[in-house]
Design an enzyme around this catalytic site. Sequence first.
Site, PDB file in Angstrom:
ATOM      1  N   GLY A 188     -85.622  18.187  23.392  1.00  0.00           N
ATOM      2  CA  GLY A 188     -86.243  18.803  24.554  1.00  0.00           C
ATOM      3  C   GLY A 188     -85.558  18.329  25.822  1.00  0.00           C
ATOM      4  O   GLY A 188     -84.498  17.696  25.774  1.00  0.00           O
ATOM      5  N   ILE A 190     -86.212  15.955  28.027  1.00  0.00           N
ATOM      6  CA  ILE A 190     -86.023  14.518  28.205  1.00  0.00           C
ATOM      7  C   ILE A 190     -84.924  14.015  27.284  1.00  0.00           C
ATOM      8  O   ILE A 190     -84.029  13.272  27.700  1.00  0.00           O
ATOM      9  CB  ILE A 190     -87.336  13.764  27.953  1.00  0.00           C
ATOM     10  CG1 ILE A 190     -88.395  14.157  28.988  1.00  0.00           C
ATOM     11  CG2 ILE A 190     -87.111  12.253  28.007  1.00  0.00           C
ATOM     12  CD1 ILE A 190     -89.762  13.545  28.738  1.00  0.00           C
ATOM     13  N   ASP A 333    -100.391  15.908  35.235  1.00  0.00           N
ATOM     14  CA  ASP A 333    -100.181  15.994  33.786  1.00  0.00           C
ATOM     15  C   ASP A 333    -101.491  15.989  33.011  1.00  0.00           C
ATOM     16  O   ASP A 333    -101.600  16.628  31.960  1.00  0.00           O
ATOM     17  CB  ASP A 333     -99.315  14.832  33.314  1.00  0.00           C
ATOM     18  CG  ASP A 333     -97.860  14.980  33.725  1.00  0.00           C
ATOM     19  OD1 ASP A 333     -97.528  15.964  34.407  1.00  0.00           O
ATOM     20  OD2 ASP A 333     -97.055  14.094  33.363  1.00  0.00           O
ATOM     21  N   HIS A 465     -70.188  31.402  52.886  1.00  0.00           N
ATOM     22  CA  HIS A 465     -69.060  31.401  51.950  1.00  0.00           C
ATOM     23  C   HIS A 465     -68.117  30.267  52.289  1.00  0.00           C
ATOM     24  O   HIS A 465     -67.831  30.032  53.464  1.00  0.00           O
ATOM     25  CB  HIS A 465     -68.295  32.728  52.038  1.00  0.00           C
ATOM     26  CG  HIS A 465     -67.087  32.780  51.151  1.00  0.00           C
ATOM     27  ND1 HIS A 465     -67.180  32.956  49.785  1.00  0.00           N
ATOM     28  CD2 HIS A 465     -65.762  32.652  51.443  1.00  0.00           C
ATOM     29  CE1 HIS A 465     -65.958  32.951  49.274  1.00  0.00           C
ATOM     30  NE2 HIS A 465     -65.088  32.766  50.262  1.00  0.00           N
TER      31      HIS A 465
END
Length: 489
Positions: A188, A190, A333, A465
């Site tokens: 994954g 990590i 989380d 640019h």
Amino acid sequence: MVVGDVTTGTEVLVIGAGPGGYVAAIRAAQHGLDTTLVEKEAYGGTCLNHGCIPSKAYITAADVAHDAGNAEHMGIHADPAVDLMGMREWKDGVVSQLTGGVEKLCKANGVNLVEGTASFKDESSVRVAHGGEGQGSETLEFEHCIVATGSRPLQIPNFDFGDEPVLSSRDALSLETVPDRLLVVGAGYIGMELSTVFAKLDCEVTVVEMLDDALPGYEDDVARVVKKRAEGLGVEFNFGEAASGWQETGDSEAQGASGNRTQSGDGIVVTTETEDGEESEYDADKVLVAVGRQPVTDTLDLENAGLETNENGFLETDERAETDVDGIYAVGDVAGEPMLAHKGSKEGIVAAEVIAGEPAALDYQAIPAAVFTDPEIGTVGMTEAEAEEAGFEPAVGKFPFNASGRALTTGDSEGFVRIVADDGTGFVLGAQIVGPEASELVAEVTLAIEMGATLEDLAATIHTHPTLSEAVMEAAENAMGEAIHTLNR
């Protein structure tokens, strides 16, 4: 002498000082609310101390060393020496500066800081146990509580992080020397980030993944670019294999959660197993387990407050970041996927503003995500398949970095920018970017989605640019059939 349990009160109690918690506390205090922030370990949480920041510091340092030693095609010849302890000290300095800044910001905004571990006594109070012998505890009564306890690395059977050769992502970022051989369990984001770091530091890296490919959740052509680059760095991939155990070289008894033996110095053997029961063995000096993260709720005594987690261990919330218990919120989380620091910070702001009486609510349509591999990945919004599933008729434009003048001058021209829009209205729906500075470039598309911009808006905006950002403009032009520097689809 043990300090007795005293009771104090606060309007807003925040548990956890990570990106969700400290941001929530500061915003609540800015609204004039009496705010208390409880943290048991370190301000800034996992992100600042053991995750986002230290890993990106190592990624940058490894890139410097690798690029300097592999620039012969630019006429540059060098043989850099890597001092991992010196790299670690630099990383620790960056972390210290940021965590110290968080503490100062909290104090400057009037947040009351309390060190300790908070657990619910009931739906309106917590007990805070202070660390250290004789420090005792205190009770904090609150009107509103924001839970922001974050997540920790997920362990797998027979690979205990207490065993010396077994590393979590946190352990890997604190090594004193680079191992000669590293076995990484999990491909994954990590696992891929840290595999790239150690490969660039001249470590022999082997990755085992139980799924069929690297970076699950990302489109095949995006993941393919990153995997190819990793293989070019010498990373060996073995898919369809689950790590089942390890043992010291020469030992006959496998090491598991019950056997915390000290490494003999001759390395270890990691055993893997396929679904069909076929076993393989890999020699290594260390094994890094990077199979995901799990929410931290076990210290909270949630049942005392009437809180329950869902089947995945998260606290479910509504669009106001509130749980099913009035007055208790969850952010970051611990509140569920995606586990992203910036998502947690936004949830923290919403929770604080809702408590302050503001008409705040969460809108998840434009949450960018980045993987800091080589090259980087930046994504936001919908893929083409997701747009079709949602009922849109997608218009898709793509621009390869090997057609970008700026990318070519950096020596890093693999990858592409892909823009997904609604064909009828031109509204931008999403983007997938893999290539140099993808984590930065995705911000432009994120803003486009947030403000309801169209392909024409992106294409008509004059870009400097030569820059990498021109690739976003070119991809939008390609989706409109008006590309100049690549063939129209």
